[in-house]
Motif scaffolding. Structure first.
Motif, PDB file in Angstrom:
ATOM      1  N   ASN A   1       0.812  -1.238   0.000  1.00 33.49           N
ATOM      2  CA  ASN A   1       0.000   0.000   0.000  1.00 33.49           C
ATOM      3  C   ASN A   1       0.836   1.274   0.000  1.00 33.49           C
ATOM      4  O   ASN A   1       0.319   2.349   0.310  1.00 33.49           O
ATOM      5  N   ASP A   2       2.100   1.196  -0.350  1.00 29.76           N
ATOM      6  CA  ASP A   2       2.972   2.359  -0.424  1.00 29.76           C
ATOM      7  C   ASP A   2       3.732   2.321  -1.748  1.00 29.76           C
ATOM      8  O   ASP A   2       4.367   1.298  -2.040  1.00 29.76           O
ATOM      9  N   PRO A   3       3.657   3.339  -2.593  1.00 29.47           N
ATOM     10  CA  PRO A   3       3.194   4.710  -2.333  1.00 29.47           C
ATOM     11  C   PRO A   3       1.712   4.956  -2.605  1.00 29.47           C
ATOM     12  O   PRO A   3       1.226   6.050  -2.325  1.00 29.47           O
ATOM     13  N   VAL A   4       0.996   3.987  -3.183  1.00 29.50           N
ATOM     14  CA  VAL A   4      -0.438   4.130  -3.414  1.00 29.50           C
ATOM     15  C   VAL A   4      -1.123   2.852  -2.940  1.00 29.50           C
ATOM     16  O   VAL A   4      -0.473   1.836  -2.703  1.00 29.50           O
ATOM     17  N   ALA A   5      -2.428   2.895  -2.801  1.00 30.90           N
ATOM     18  CA  ALA A   5      -3.179   1.717  -2.392  1.00 30.90           C
ATOM     19  C   ALA A   5      -2.914   0.564  -3.346  1.00 30.90           C
ATOM     20  O   ALA A   5      -2.890   0.740  -4.570  1.00 30.90           O
ATOM     21  N   MET A   6      -2.689  -0.611  -2.802  1.00 29.66           N
ATOM     22  CA  MET A   6      -2.461  -1.857  -3.524  1.00 29.66           C
ATOM     23  C   MET A   6      -1.079  -1.963  -4.152  1.00 29.66           C
ATOM     24  O   MET A   6      -0.777  -2.956  -4.825  1.00 29.66           O
ATOM     25  N   ALA A   7      -0.215  -0.970  -3.942  1.00 32.06           N
ATOM     26  CA  ALA A   7       1.172  -1.108  -4.409  1.00 32.06           C
ATOM     27  C   ALA A   7       1.854  -2.227  -3.634  1.00 32.06           C
ATOM     28  O   ALA A   7       1.529  -2.491  -2.472  1.00 32.06           O
TER      29      ALA A   7
ATOM     30  N   VAL B   1      -0.533  -4.600 -21.384  1.00 25.22           N
ATOM     31  CA  VAL B   1      -0.860  -3.176 -21.499  1.00 25.22           C
ATOM     32  C   VAL B   1       0.329  -2.370 -20.986  1.00 25.22           C
ATOM     33  O   VAL B   1       0.849  -2.641 -19.891  1.00 25.22           O
ATOM     34  N   SER B   2       0.775  -1.389 -21.743  1.00 24.74           N
ATOM     35  CA  SER B   2       1.946  -0.600 -21.361  1.00 24.74           C
ATOM     36  C   SER B   2       1.682   0.196 -20.089  1.00 24.74           C
ATOM     37  O   SER B   2       0.533   0.467 -19.716  1.00 24.74           O
ATOM     38  N   ASP B   3       2.772   0.585 -19.411  1.00 25.79           N
ATOM     39  CA  ASP B   3       2.643   1.399 -18.206  1.00 25.79           C
ATOM     40  C   ASP B   3       1.880   2.690 -18.489  1.00 25.79           C
ATOM     41  O   ASP B   3       1.053   3.125 -17.685  1.00 25.79           O
ATOM     42  N   ALA B   4       2.163   3.314 -19.627  1.00 23.61           N
ATOM     43  CA  ALA B   4       1.509   4.579 -19.966  1.00 23.61           C
ATOM     44  C   ALA B   4       0.000   4.397 -20.109  1.00 23.61           C
ATOM     45  O   ALA B   4      -0.791   5.201 -19.593  1.00 23.61           O
ATOM     46  N   ASP B   5      -0.413   3.333 -20.792  1.00 29.43           N
ATOM     47  CA  ASP B   5      -1.841   3.074 -20.962  1.00 29.43           C
ATOM     48  C   ASP B   5      -2.489   2.651 -19.648  1.00 29.43           C
ATOM     49  O   ASP B   5      -3.656   2.963 -19.380  1.00 29.43           O
ATOM     50  N   CYS B   6      -1.746   1.930 -18.826  1.00 27.44           N
ATOM     51  CA  CYS B   6      -2.242   1.516 -17.518  1.00 27.44           C
ATOM     52  C   CYS B   6      -2.499   2.737 -16.641  1.00 27.44           C
ATOM     53  O   CYS B   6      -3.556   2.859 -16.002  1.00 27.44           O
ATOM     54  N   GLU B   7      -1.536   3.653 -16.617  1.00 21.07           N
ATOM     55  CA  GLU B   7      -1.689   4.864 -15.813  1.00 21.07           C
ATOM     56  C   GLU B   7      -2.810   5.752 -16.343  1.00 21.07           C
ATOM     57  O   GLU B   7      -3.508   6.412 -15.571  1.00 21.07           O
TER      58      GLU B   7
ATOM     59  N   GLY C   1      -3.524   8.301 -11.198  1.00 24.90           N
ATOM     60  CA  GLY C   1      -3.190   8.498  -9.805  1.00 24.90           C
ATOM     61  C   GLY C   1      -3.276   7.247  -8.946  1.00 24.90           C
ATOM     62  O   GLY C   1      -3.022   7.316  -7.734  1.00 24.90           O
ATOM     63  N   GLU C   2      -3.612   6.101  -9.539  1.00 23.54           N
ATOM     64  CA  GLU C   2      -3.804   4.883  -8.746  1.00 23.54           C
ATOM     65  C   GLU C   2      -2.796   3.792  -9.077  1.00 23.54           C
ATOM     66  O   GLU C   2      -2.829   2.723  -8.459  1.00 23.54           O
ATOM     67  N   VAL C   3      -1.923   4.036 -10.028  1.00 23.93           N
ATOM     68  CA  VAL C   3      -0.980   3.015 -10.483  1.00 23.93           C
ATOM     69  C   VAL C   3       0.437   3.367 -10.059  1.00 23.93           C
ATOM     70  O   VAL C   3       0.913   4.480 -10.282  1.00 23.93           O
ATOM     71  N   ASP C   4       1.107   2.420  -9.427  1.00 24.35           N
ATOM     72  CA  ASP C   4       2.532   2.513  -9.147  1.00 24.35           C
ATOM     73  C   ASP C   4       3.238   1.660 -10.194  1.00 24.35           C
ATOM     74  O   ASP C   4       3.281   0.433 -10.076  1.00 24.35           O
ATOM     75  N   ALA C   5       3.772   2.305 -11.219  1.00 25.19           N
ATOM     76  CA  ALA C   5       4.318   1.569 -12.356  1.00 25.19           C
ATOM     77  C   ALA C   5       5.450   0.635 -11.950  1.00 25.19           C
ATOM     78  O   ALA C   5       5.686  -0.384 -12.598  1.00 25.19           O
TER      79      ALA C   5
END
Length: 279
Positions: free
Chosen positions: A130-136, A189-195, A200-204
């Protein structure tokens, strides 16, 4: 739309009460029933039953106690050594004692006579979950009380090297909880498309996405949490991720999100070393 943890809420209860009445009170206490909030079919979406031996490392994580494996299994996992299973942190957060947990191995069929139930003697949840975002950093390790006669899956493939990946699990089909695990191929799916899909919810660094962004139709879903997402079938499949979360299931524009195993390699190795387990 509420975030959906991809976790099973108790197969036995679901078979009797129906999806809207599920309230799992065991190790998956953080899970929520989203049937009233999301229009989805909870399953490995667009998949097909797995064959015996197709994913020997795929195991079910369940509650200790009475009931069949099908009734007690609530998450998935992957055998990474003969005594260690890798699963999702959100599958075991809230667990106070490893004795609450068991692992089912030996078959993709939870009603098979080949299923072996093994106790869990210890577990480790990622320190930075859960750091730096939820579910990281959504990963956890289970130390088994005895070795399982299961072929482990290798770790550490960079997912962007592959156009498509495979995932498998025992998620709800919307009508029943399948006894036999299902699998499906999902586009990377690429990191860019995922984000872009989840601003604001994806920790790449610790997450990867997979699914058909344009059309939907293939995905992991509730009940598949903790299970593997792997390189395509070949000489040696490699674990690249852990089923973690998403919005809806198999919806266009909302890919499945997975813990990215390549980011956890050193931390996993450190825990194995502490437990005296050879990687």
């Amino acid at each position: 739309m509420k975030r959906k943890h991809l976790i099973r809420l108790g197969a036995g209860a679901g078979a009797v009460l129906g999806a809207a009445a599920l309230a799992w009170a065991g190790t998956a206490a953080n899970a929520q029933d989203n049937s009233a909030d999301n229009d989805f079919g909870a399953q490995v979406i667009g998949g097909q039953p797995a064959e015996e031996g197709q994913y020997p490392w795929l195991v079910g994580l369940g509650s200790a106690g009475e009931g069949t494996p099908w009734e007690r299994q609530f998450c998935g996992g992957s055998v990474i050594s003969e005594t260690v299973v890798l699963t999702a942190a959100h599958c075991v957060e809230g667990t106070e004692d490893a004795a609450e947990l068991v692992v089912f191995s030996g078959s993709v069929d939870l009603e098979s006579d080949a299923i072996v139930e093994t106790a869990v003697s210890d577990f480790h949840i990622a320190a930075d979950y859960n750091d730096p975002v939820a579910m990281a950093n959504d990963w956890a390790l289970l130390l088994l009380s005895e070795p399982v006669d299961v072929e482990p899956i290798a770790l550490s493939a960079e997912p962007e090297e592959f156009d498509a990946l495979e995932t498998a699990g025992w998620g709800n089909t919307g009508e029943e909880y399948p006894v036999v695990a299902e699998w499906v191929e999902v586009p990377f799916v690429s990191d860019a498309d995922c984000e872009a899909a989840y601003p604001g919810e994806v920790d790449a660094a610790s997450m990867l996405c997979a699914g058909d962004l344009a059309n939907g139709g293939v995905d992991s879903c509730q009940g598949d949490s903790g299970g593997p997402i792997m390189t395509p079938a070949g000489d040696e499949q490699i674990l690249v991720g852990i089923v973690s979360w998403g919005y809806g299931c198999a919806e266009a524009g909302n890919p499945g999100v997975y813990g990215e195993v390549a980011d956890f390699d050193e931390d996993i190795a450190a825990v194995l070393d502490e437990w005296g387990v050879l990687a």
